[in-house]
Design a protein around this motif. Structure first.
Motif, short mmCIF file in Angstrom:
data_model
loop_
_atom_site.label_atom_id
_atom_site.label_comp_id
_atom_site.label_asym_id
_atom_site.label_seq_id
_atom_site.Cartn_x
_atom_site.Cartn_y
_atom_site.Cartn_z
N VAL A 40 0.83 -1.21 -0.02
CA VAL A 40 -0.14 -0.21 -0.05
C VAL A 40 0.98 1.21 -0.10
CG1 VAL A 40 -1.62 1.39 1.35
CG2 VAL A 40 -2.08 -1.08 1.05
N LEU A 41 1.82 1.30 0.60
CA LEU A 41 2.80 2.42 0.85
C LEU A 41 3.63 2.57 -0.37
CD1 LEU A 41 4.08 1.98 4.49
CD2 LEU A 41 2.56 3.83 3.68
N GLY A 42 3.70 1.61 -1.06
CA GLY A 42 4.53 1.59 -2.45
C GLY A 42 3.54 2.19 -3.35
N THR A 43 2.25 1.76 -3.40
CA THR A 43 1.21 2.37 -4.30
C THR A 43 1.23 3.81 -4.02
OG1 THR A 43 0.10 0.42 -4.47
CG2 THR A 43 -1.31 2.20 -5.09
N ILE A 44 0.94 4.36 -2.82
CA ILE A 44 0.96 5.72 -2.41
C ILE A 44 2.23 6.57 -2.96
CG2 ILE A 44 1.03 7.47 -0.46
CD1 ILE A 44 -0.75 5.10 1.32
N LEU A 45 3.48 5.91 -2.77
CA LEU A 45 4.64 6.60 -3.31
C LEU A 45 4.32 6.93 -4.91
CD1 LEU A 45 7.22 4.86 -1.11
CD2 LEU A 45 6.64 7.22 -1.03
N ARG A 46 4.09 5.72 -5.67
CA ARG A 46 4.14 5.75 -7.17
C ARG A 46 3.11 6.93 -7.61
NH1 ARG A 46 4.58 0.23 -6.15
NH2 ARG A 46 2.38 -0.11 -6.43
N ASP A 47 2.07 7.05 -6.76
CA ASP A 47 0.79 7.93 -7.06
C ASP A 47 1.49 9.39 -6.82
OD1 ASP A 47 -2.12 8.28 -7.78
OD2 ASP A 47 -1.92 9.48 -5.57
N ILE A 48 2.13 9.58 -5.63
CA ILE A 48 2.49 10.80 -5.35
C ILE A 48 3.49 11.22 -6.57
CG2 ILE A 48 4.22 12.00 -4.15
CD1 ILE A 48 3.26 10.56 -1.72
N ASP A 49 4.21 10.25 -7.13
CA ASP A 49 5.21 10.27 -7.95
C ASP A 49 4.77 10.73 -9.47
OD1 ASP A 49 7.41 10.22 -6.36
OD2 ASP A 49 7.64 8.13 -6.80
N THR A 50 3.60 10.10 -9.66
CA THR A 50 3.08 10.24 -10.92
C THR A 50 1.63 10.95 -11.15
OG1 THR A 50 1.87 8.18 -10.83
CG2 THR A 50 4.09 8.05 -11.58
N ARG A 51 0.95 11.48 -10.25
CA ARG A 51 -0.34 11.73 -10.21
C ARG A 51 -0.40 13.06 -11.03
NH1 ARG A 51 -4.28 9.67 -10.97
NH2 ARG A 51 -3.77 8.19 -9.32
N PHE A 52 0.40 14.27 -10.86
CA PHE A 52 0.57 15.47 -11.44
C PHE A 52 0.45 15.42 -12.86
CE2 PHE A 52 2.20 19.44 -13.03
CZ PHE A 52 1.30 20.02 -12.64
N GLU A 53 1.48 14.51 -13.31
CA GLU A 53 1.70 14.43 -14.71
C GLU A 53 0.61 13.39 -15.18
OE1 GLU A 53 4.74 12.04 -17.71
OE2 GLU A 53 5.56 13.09 -15.85
N ALA A 54 0.09 12.69 -14.94
CA ALA A 54 -0.94 11.52 -15.24
C ALA A 54 -2.22 12.40 -15.46
CB ALA A 54 -1.24 10.54 -14.44
N ASP A 55 -2.70 13.34 -14.39
CA ASP A 55 -3.68 14.25 -14.44
C ASP A 55 -3.55 15.27 -15.59
OD1 ASP A 55 -4.98 12.95 -12.43
OD2 ASP A 55 -4.78 14.51 -10.90
N ALA A 56 -2.51 15.87 -15.66
CA ALA A 56 -2.15 16.85 -16.78
C ALA A 56 -2.47 15.95 -18.24
CB ALA A 56 -0.92 17.45 -16.69
N SER A 57 -1.90 14.77 -18.21
CA SER A 57 -2.07 14.26 -19.65
C SER A 57 -3.44 13.87 -19.67
CB SER A 57 -1.33 13.03 -19.67
OG SER A 57 0.12 13.37 -19.48
#
Length: 126
Positions: A40-57
């Motif tokens: 779960v913590l790994g998923t949260i870290l990946r989300d933190i790392d990619t959310r802004f760019e994914a949402d923008a795309s």
């Protein structure tokens, strides 16, 4: 000056504790729950790392697909997309819709299941 740890740093510290200190000491049910917590913590870290760019795309794709004004929010764009699909205005026959859905799914898989066997192939396909 902001000198407190970031959310990412805090989550990483907890993950490190679970992985390096807690998990090696745990067996059975508690060990299983420690592995789940680490995932779960790994998923949260990946989300933190990619959310802004994914949402923008995603927003860029939806603005083009829906021909919406640039200041339309992502949530409004997604609501408009759902309404157009329900109304039959956009269907699986739309290459742009299918491309958008594929890219959105790929971005989510990168967070949820980065080791999914078909993810690399999906990323490489046009």
């Amino acid at each position: 000056m902001h000198d407190q740890p970031s959310v990412r740093e805090l989550v990483q510290a907890v993950k490190n504790f679970v992985d390096e200190t807690a998990m090696p000491e745990l067996t059975g049910r508690a060990g299983f729950h420690a592995r789940v917590a680490s995932n779960v913590l790994g998923t949260i870290l990946r989300d933190i790392d990619t959310r802004f760019e994914a949402d923008a795309s995603e927003k860029t794709r939806l603005l083009d697909l829906l021909e919406a004004p640039a200041d339309t929010s992502l949530s409004k764009l997604n609501e408009d997309l759902r309404q157009r699909i329900r109304a039959g205005e956009l269907t699986i026959r739309s290459d742009d819709l299918m491309r958008h859905l594929k890219m959105t799914a790929i971005d989510q898989l990168k967070v949820d299941q980065p080791n999914y066997s078909a993810l690399k192939k999906a990323i490489e396909e046009p």
